[in-house]
Write a protein that holds these residues in place. Structure first.
Motif, PDB file in Angstrom:
ATOM      1  N   LEU A  16       0.850  -1.198   0.000  1.00  0.00           N
ATOM      2  CA  LEU A  16       0.000   0.000   0.000  1.00  0.00           C
ATOM      3  C   LEU A  16       0.882   1.244   0.000  1.00  0.00           C
ATOM      4  CD1 LEU A  16      -2.861  -0.834   2.489  1.00  0.00           C
ATOM      5  CD2 LEU A  16      -3.068  -0.469   0.051  1.00  0.00           C
ATOM      6  N   ASN A  17       0.446   2.255  -0.698  1.00  0.00           N
ATOM      7  CA  ASN A  17       1.200   3.517  -0.818  1.00  0.00           C
ATOM      8  C   ASN A  17       2.623   3.274  -1.321  1.00  0.00           C
ATOM      9  OD1 ASN A  17      -1.084   4.598   0.279  1.00  0.00           O
ATOM     10  ND2 ASN A  17      -0.081   5.583   1.994  1.00  0.00           N
ATOM     11  N   LYS A  18       2.808   2.170  -2.046  1.00  0.00           N
ATOM     12  CA  LYS A  18       4.130   1.805  -2.587  1.00  0.00           C
ATOM     13  C   LYS A  18       5.179   1.685  -1.484  1.00  0.00           C
ATOM     14  CE  LYS A  18       3.092   3.715  -7.070  1.00  0.00           C
ATOM     15  NZ  LYS A  18       3.521   4.534  -8.177  1.00  0.00           N
ATOM     16  N   PHE A  19       4.752   1.182  -0.325  1.00  0.00           N
ATOM     17  CA  PHE A  19       5.656   1.031   0.824  1.00  0.00           C
ATOM     18  C   PHE A  19       6.881   0.202   0.450  1.00  0.00           C
ATOM     19  CE2 PHE A  19       6.965  -1.328   4.672  1.00  0.00           C
ATOM     20  CZ  PHE A  19       7.351  -0.243   5.445  1.00  0.00           C
ATOM     21  N   ARG A  20       6.677  -0.929  -0.199  1.00  0.00           N
ATOM     22  CA  ARG A  20       7.795  -1.806  -0.565  1.00  0.00           C
ATOM     23  C   ARG A  20       8.693  -1.120  -1.586  1.00  0.00           C
ATOM     24  NH1 ARG A  20       5.396  -6.785  -2.225  1.00  0.00           N
ATOM     25  NH2 ARG A  20       4.782  -5.648  -4.058  1.00  0.00           N
ATOM     26  N   GLN A  21       8.076  -0.496  -2.567  1.00  0.00           N
ATOM     27  CA  GLN A  21       8.857   0.156  -3.620  1.00  0.00           C
ATOM     28  C   GLN A  21       9.702   1.308  -3.079  1.00  0.00           C
ATOM     29  OE1 GLN A  21       6.422   1.193  -7.024  1.00  0.00           O
ATOM     30  NE2 GLN A  21       5.144  -0.619  -6.680  1.00  0.00           N
ATOM     31  N   ASN A  22       9.196   1.980  -2.045  1.00  0.00           N
ATOM     32  CA  ASN A  22       9.898   3.146  -1.495  1.00  0.00           C
ATOM     33  C   ASN A  22      10.818   2.810  -0.326  1.00  0.00           C
ATOM     34  OD1 ASN A  22       8.645   4.892  -3.333  1.00  0.00           O
ATOM     35  ND2 ASN A  22       6.847   5.074  -2.018  1.00  0.00           N
ATOM     36  N   LEU A  23      10.848   1.569   0.078  1.00  0.00           N
ATOM     37  CA  LEU A  23      11.610   1.187   1.273  1.00  0.00           C
ATOM     38  C   LEU A  23      13.075   1.613   1.199  1.00  0.00           C
ATOM     39  CD1 LEU A  23      10.969  -0.172   3.942  1.00  0.00           C
ATOM     40  CD2 LEU A  23      11.643  -2.342   2.943  1.00  0.00           C
ATOM     41  N   HIS A  24      13.674   1.498   0.058  1.00  0.00           N
ATOM     42  CA  HIS A  24      15.092   1.864  -0.091  1.00  0.00           C
ATOM     43  C   HIS A  24      15.336   3.362   0.082  1.00  0.00           C
ATOM     44  CE1 HIS A  24      13.561   2.677  -4.120  1.00  0.00           C
ATOM     45  NE2 HIS A  24      14.592   3.472  -4.280  1.00  0.00           N
ATOM     46  N   GLN A  25      14.289   4.179  -0.019  1.00  0.00           N
ATOM     47  CA  GLN A  25      14.432   5.625   0.097  1.00  0.00           C
ATOM     48  C   GLN A  25      14.419   6.119   1.544  1.00  0.00           C
ATOM     49  OE1 GLN A  25      11.482   7.542  -2.357  1.00  0.00           O
ATOM     50  NE2 GLN A  25      12.066   6.376  -4.163  1.00  0.00           N
TER      51      GLN A  25
END
Length: 96
Positions: A16-25
């Motif tokens: 949700l909210n691209k949590f996984r995609q943004n984790l590295h940020q």
């Protein structure tokens, strides 16, 4: 801590909210907390697992009662305290 970690795992899996995609940020733990706080309201059935304050966070037993009507409990159901209201719920109750 295990309940909070499970919530993080679910948030990562559901993305949700691209949590996984943004984790590295995320640079700080605070940034992770903010991202999870944004996701929690969208996961209303388990949002109590995401509370940062461990005294307000749901226990595994409380979540089994809420989500599965107590199935799987190893604790007597009468020993499982009710879920604490969220700060938002407390504020709304105080306003009425």
């Amino acid at each position: 801590m295990d309940v909070w970690s499970l919530f993080v795992t679910i948030a990562w899996t559901v993305d949700l909210n691209k949590f996984r995609q943004n984790l590295h940020q995320f640079k700080t733990v605070q940034e992770v907390h903010q991202a999870l706080s944004a996701v929690a309201p969208k996961m209303t059935n388990i949002s109590e697992m995401a509370r940062l304050d461990p005294d307000m966070r749901a226990s595994a037993a409380q979540m089994l009662v809420k989500c599965f009507d107590g199935e799987g409990l190893s604790t007597s159901r009468n020993r499982v305290p009710p879920l604490s209201p969220s700060k938002l719920e407390i504020t709304e109750a105080e306003m009425h």
